[in-house]
Design an enzyme around this catalytic site. Structure first.
Site, PDB file in Angstrom:
ATOM      1  N   LYS A 195      47.408  57.821   0.992  1.00  0.00           N
ATOM      2  CA  LYS A 195      46.054  56.883   0.741  1.00  0.00           C
ATOM      3  C   LYS A 195      45.020  57.838   1.675  1.00  0.00           C
ATOM      4  O   LYS A 195      45.087  57.649   2.713  1.00  0.00           O
ATOM      5  CB  LYS A 195      46.407  55.436   1.110  1.00  0.00           C
ATOM      6  CG  LYS A 195      45.231  54.748   0.384  1.00  0.00           C
ATOM      7  CD  LYS A 195      43.949  54.959   0.906  1.00  0.00           C
ATOM      8  CE  LYS A 195      43.273  54.737   1.626  1.00  0.00           C
ATOM      9  NZ  LYS A 195      41.755  55.720   2.683  1.00  0.00           N
ATOM     10  N   GLU A 271      50.183  56.555  14.801  1.00  0.00           N
ATOM     11  CA  GLU A 271      48.754  57.923  15.642  1.00  0.00           C
ATOM     12  C   GLU A 271      47.535  57.078  16.325  1.00  0.00           C
ATOM     13  O   GLU A 271      46.305  57.244  15.445  1.00  0.00           O
ATOM     14  CB  GLU A 271      48.310  58.682  15.060  1.00  0.00           C
ATOM     15  CG  GLU A 271      50.391  59.585  14.797  1.00  0.00           C
ATOM     16  CD  GLU A 271      50.750  59.935  15.591  1.00  0.00           C
ATOM     17  OE1 GLU A 271      50.145  60.137  17.664  1.00  0.00           O
ATOM     18  OE2 GLU A 271      51.831  60.166  16.107  1.00  0.00           O
ATOM     19  N   CYS A 305      41.050  62.383  18.443  1.00  0.00           N
ATOM     20  CA  CYS A 305      41.700  61.155  18.824  1.00  0.00           C
ATOM     21  C   CYS A 305      42.306  61.799  20.062  1.00  0.00           C
ATOM     22  O   CYS A 305      41.822  60.718  21.321  1.00  0.00           O
ATOM     23  CB  CYS A 305      42.955  61.072  18.435  1.00  0.00           C
ATOM     24  SG  CYS A 305      44.004  61.917  17.489  1.00  0.00           S
ATOM     25  N   GLU A 402      36.133  54.434  22.364  1.00  0.00           N
ATOM     26  CA  GLU A 402      36.009  55.564  21.806  1.00  0.00           C
ATOM     27  C   GLU A 402      34.724  55.401  21.130  1.00  0.00           C
ATOM     28  O   GLU A 402      34.476  54.929  19.755  1.00  0.00           O
ATOM     29  CB  GLU A 402      37.368  55.020  20.405  1.00  0.00           C
ATOM     30  CG  GLU A 402      37.510  56.629  20.364  1.00  0.00           C
ATOM     31  CD  GLU A 402      39.061  57.145  19.185  1.00  0.00           C
ATOM     32  OE1 GLU A 402      38.927  56.215  18.158  1.00  0.00           O
ATOM     33  OE2 GLU A 402      39.926  58.086  19.482  1.00  0.00           O
TER      34      GLU A 402
END
Ligand code: NAI
Ligand code: MG
Length: 504
Positions: A195, A271, A305, A402
């Protein structure tokens, strides 16, 4: 080349090369098909916010259809039954085909994601090829062991694929994330349902077409575009998917783990996000340190990330560092990512764009010192000025959360012990880095920091030979090369009596 199922030309009036958009439907059981509902969604050009094309909007029923194809391909098809060498050969061919289509893939990636074309071409595709060729090379080298047991028995361990795997991937490195999941899953003999991120579905569909051309059998690889809470959630909770890999936010990682636990207890690898510390010590070569910090944060528009988003600078060099870091950020070329001189394109979409601008406002409101940037760049699309905040404190929102954008936070420290302690206060633990000429200082930091990757005097250096993954809320499981092949396999023990053997 597989025949195009659609070929509407795209032109956005700038300096990009032009290719038709060939693939916009779900790729299931070796064919491009509409979503069962007939629904589509628009994928947008982040330079303008204009529509590139409409893409099939897969939902739970399409995921189910893809899982059935993947199940049949696993239970009855050739892929898991082929020798590792034969699978490796197909995957090497796949890599060659991708390489031959570099320009078109890089074009699609930049169009859909906004990253500089030179990055798509010379970083992302190169990464895709390294990943795929690495796992193709491992395909025939995976073996178990035999055991001398406590008794007249022979024990063996055997690595086997999980079966049908699922992958839910993000938009920041769409092709690379696709291959980091698909390459090892296939090399290990699994089948897979992917996906892609709703912001960037185009390259995944193109890569599916190339997989078919390379000879990856029908059903072994399926790609279903769609949204997270519908198609993504259906992957995480599907009763017939045996393992799921996810890259994205920590928030959604938790949802996926919960769905996996509540359905068939499928193992997950996650992750997730990060808030990685970069510690600049007073003995550092200042220019090199500024370059490292600039790359650490601004690379890929800050949408990494692993971004070095908490830059700790020793107090004795703080002012000198600030002056040079600001000067360098101001020189960064922001603009149309198809122009070769451009270093920074737009953010991926309006949601991210607005979210980043909100973080900038919160930095100002909480008293951080805005040193440069701080605004949208231009008057259309999702461009943001390279931004640096000084005097950032650990408890400010911009130091904890973040941001995933071009916003650097500078924090002052006095001693290494203090820097280590503060580096470790984050709930995240993806990466960390230190710049120092003192190897003892660097080693102490590397051993003390709770992060899955530590860079010493460098940043954003990755390799398929090195494990990649997080500590703490940055997730678990390791990707790259052998590490990711083994995480796509389970280990079986087989025992048989040893009769009449004089050599027990
Ligand atoms: P996200 O985590 O929502 O999206 C990543 C993938 O998960 C996409 O394919 C999405 O469709 C899917 N997804 C979303 N909700 C889901 C659900 N309930 N069930 C199953 N799948 C679901 O990330 P998003 O919203 O695109 O970005 C938000 C923040 O996440 C970013 O600002 C950034 O901080 C972080 N992020 C981190 C990434 C990384 O590389 N670790 C990549 C992308 C985003
Ligand atoms: Mg989301």
């Amino acid at each position: 080349m597989a025949p195009a199922e659609n070929s509407s030309p795209v032109g956005n009036g700038s300096s990009e090369p032009k290719y038709p958009i060939k693939y916009t439907k779900c790729f299931i059981d070796g064919e491009f098909v509409d979503a069962i509902s007939g629904k589509t969604f628009e994928t947008l050009d982040p330079r303008t916010g204009e529509v590139i094309t409409s893409v099939a909007e897969g939902d739970a029923v399409d995921i189910d259809r893809a899982v059935k194809a993947a199940r049949q391909a696993f239970d009855e098809g050739p892929w898991p039954r082929m020798s590792g060498a034969a699978r490796g050969k197909v995957l090497f061919k796949y890599a060659d085909l991708i390489e031959q289509h570099t320009d078109e893939l890089a074009y699609l990636e930049t169009l859909d994601n906004g990253k500089p074309f030179v990055l798509s071409k010379y970083a992302d595709i190169v990464g895709v090829l390294k990943c795929l060729r690495n796992v193709a090379g491992w395909a025939d080298k995976i073996s178990g062991q035999t055991y001398k047991m406590d008794g007249p028995y022979q024990g063996m361990s055997l690595y086997e694929p999980y079966g049908v795997t699922g992958a839910i991937i993000p938009w920041n490195f769409p092709m690379l994330m696709f291959m980091l999941k698909v390459g090892p899953a296939l090399a290990a003999g699994n089948t897979i349902v992917v996906k892609p991120a709703e912001q960037t579905p185009l390259t995944a569909l193109y890569l599916a077409a190339l997989a078919k051309e390379a000879g990856i059998p029908s059903g072994a690889l399926n790609v279903v575009p769609g949204f997270g809470p519908t198609a993504g959630a259906a992957v995480a909770s599907h009763m017939d998917i045996n393992k799921v890999g996810f890259t994205g936010s920590t928030e959604v990682g938790k949802i996926i783990m919960e769905a996996a636990a509540k359905s068939n207890l499928k193992p997950v690898t996650l992750e997730l996000g990060g808030k990685s510390p970069l510690v600049i010590c007073e003995d550092a070569d200042l220019d090199a340190a500024v370059d490292i910090a600039n790359l650490a944060l601004f690379f890929n528009m800050g949408q990494c990330c692993t971004a070095g988003s908490r830059v700790f600078v020793q107090d004795t060099i703080y002012d000198a560092f600030v002056a040079k870091a600001v000067e360098k950020a101001k020189k960064r070329v922001v603009g149309d990512p198809f122009k070769p001189e451009v270093e920074q394109g737009p953010q991926v979409d309006e949601t991210q764009f607005k979210k980043i601008l909100e973080y900038i406002e919160s930095g100002k409101a909480e008293g951080a010192q805005l040193l440069t940037g701080g605004c949208a760049a231009g008057n259309k699309g999702y461009y943001i000025e390279p931004t640096i905040f000084g005097d950032v404190q650990d408890d400010m929102k911009i130091a904890r959360e973040e941001i995933f954008g071009p916003v650097m936070s500078l924090l002052k420290f006095k001693t290494l012990d203090e820097a280590i302690k503060r580096a470790n206060t984050s709930s995240y633990g993806l990466a960390a880095a230190i710049v120092s000429k003192d190897i003892d200082v660097a080693n102490r930091f590397a051993r003390s920091v709770r992060a899955g990757t530590v860079w010493i005097n460098c940043y954003h250096v990755y390799d398929q030979s090195l494990p990649f993954g997080g500590y703490k809320t940055s997730g678990f499981g390791r990707e790259h090369g052998l590490h990711s092949i083994l995480s796509h396999m389970q280990l079986k023990a087989i025992v048989t009596p040893l009769k009449d053997s004089p050599w027990l």
